[in-house]
Design a protein around this motif. Structure first.
Motif: not given
Ligand code: BGC
Length: 410
Positions: A12, A177-178, A276, A278, A325, A363, A370, A379
């Protein structure tokens, strides 16, 4: 010491990567731009988003290309992180650089990442190193990627090279990662390469990723017993009324499947959990009903309180937790400062109630690529001008820095 900082991932931000993603981007850019034109969000694309290279209507937006040129400018970027009071930074190593051909390891690239770690250490910043943040070397993708069992062994061999080289310099390792988001986007919804829709491949991929993690875990611990190893796990706050039995049942299924299944699979091979965070998903006789609150540029609801609930739930594993994140796309920087402040407030509430949270990594450090959306979502704590590669620290980053200074000794 509490860890404060930000995160990035190789593909990224670095620029000039050659992997399954870079190939996919070239093939799909024109079509993605066309799709953005045909299906604008409600009310159309805002002007502040839809100009220049990083406009969703421009095919260039969808090609990672030079990205942020972080591969060459990492010292400048870490200098900014330091000036903002960060004492930790998460980045990822790009597998396709280290092993561009199967079994051939590029020592110069390993040296590059050794220098990246040194540059962090020289500034008093603790490195959090991710071994795999989604793209695959071309040879690995051609072999069928993570849906093939042997990929776990190849991943372990790559991991071993890195760990031998960096064992004395790195304590915190994030193997994957995820994994659950990757498996979903690549093998169920088909949003990301290799764009498959196969339940069987989805389950195989999850199983092989867990295998890969376990192999890598053992190698890391054998090389350095004091290392701290985990994954970065995307957990969602499933919000349901406790009074309604249907909602409660759906919540319990979703929690078990999405939030815990993978963590349970690797539960004896984790020293910490990387979170992470969100999303909140409000359950009301079904999934995904939102309350029409303020949303970010990508249309994601802003719900800082969710982190409290997710942290409380993760406490069941009795492991330290690092937020690896959390952030929002906010090109005008209108909501970011408040969002960070509230999120940290909720994190501290969970910590006060006994959850062992040890860090918060926002993040992202910089605006970046993205994935299938390209460059338009912003971001970053630091704003990128993709034409000139100039960086500008956003106001919210300064506010986050003030918060860090205030909370330093928690
Ligand atoms: C990911 C990142 C991504 C971020 C925002 C996460 O799911 O690890 O790579 O940029 O979310 O969408």
């Amino acid at each position: 010491m509490f860890f404060w900082g930000a995160a990035t991932s190789a593909h990224q931000v670095e620029g000039e990567n050659k992997n399954d993603w870079s190939e996919w981007e070239k093939k799909n850019a024109a079509q993605l731009a066309e799709k953005a034109k045909q299906n604008p969000p409600k009310g159309g694309w805002p002007v502040y988003i839809s100009v220049g290279i990083a406009s969703p209507l421009n095919p260039e937006n969808y090609i990672s290309g030079a990205a942020c040129d972080h591969y060459n400018r990492y010292e400048e970027d870490f200098e900014m992180a330091k000036s903002l009071g960060h004492n930790a930074h998460r980045f990822s190593i790009e597998w396709s650089r280290i092993e561009p051909e199967q079994g051939k390891f590029d020592e110069q690239e390993i040296e590059h990442y050794r220098n990246v770690v040194k540059a962090l250490r020289a500034r008093g910043i603790e490195p959090f190193v991710t071994l795999w943040h989604w793209p695959l070397p071309l040879w690995a993708a051609r072999m069928g990627g993570w849906k093939k069992r042997r990929m776990a062994k190849y991943f372990a061999r790559y991991a071993e090279h890195i760990i031998r080289a960096l064992r004395n310099e790195v304590t915190y390792w994030i193997t994957l990662n995820e994994p659950e988001i990757y498996a979903k986007n690549s093998y169920l919804t088909g949003k990301c390469p290799p764009q498959k829709h196969s339940i069987l491949a989805y389950f195989k991929t999850l199983r092989n990723l867990a295998r890969g993690h376990r192999y890598a875990y053992r190698i890391i611990k054998k090389t350095n017993q004091n290392a701290m190893v985990g994954i970065a796990k995307n957990n969602i706050y499933f919000d349901a009324s406790p009074k309604n039995i249907i909602d409660r049942t759906l919540k319990s299924i979703a929690d078990r499947w999405w939030n815990r299944h993978f963590l349970d699979k690797i539960k004896d091979t984790q020293d910490f959990i990387g979170l992470n965070f969100y999303f909140r998903n409000r359950i009301h006789y079904g999934f995904g009903k939102e309350e029409n609150r303020t949303v970010s540029d990508t249309g994601w609801e802003l719900y800082p309180e969710g982190i409290y609930h997710v942290l409380k739930d993760l406490a069941r594993y009795r492991l330290p937790i690092i937020v690896t994140e959390n952030g929002i796309a906010d090109a005008r920087d209108a909501h970011r400062a408040q969002f960070i402040k509230e999120t940290i407030g909720h994190l501290l509430r969970a910590k006060k109630e006994g959850v062992d949270v040890r860090g918060y990594l926002h993040w992202a450090l910089l605006d970046n690529f993205e994935w299938a959306k390209g460059f338009w979502p912003r971001f970053g704590l630091i704003e990128m001008n993709y034409r000139t590669m100039e960086r500008r620290i956003r106001k919210s980053a300064h506010e986050y820095a003030r918060l860090i200074a205030e909370l330093k000794d928690i």
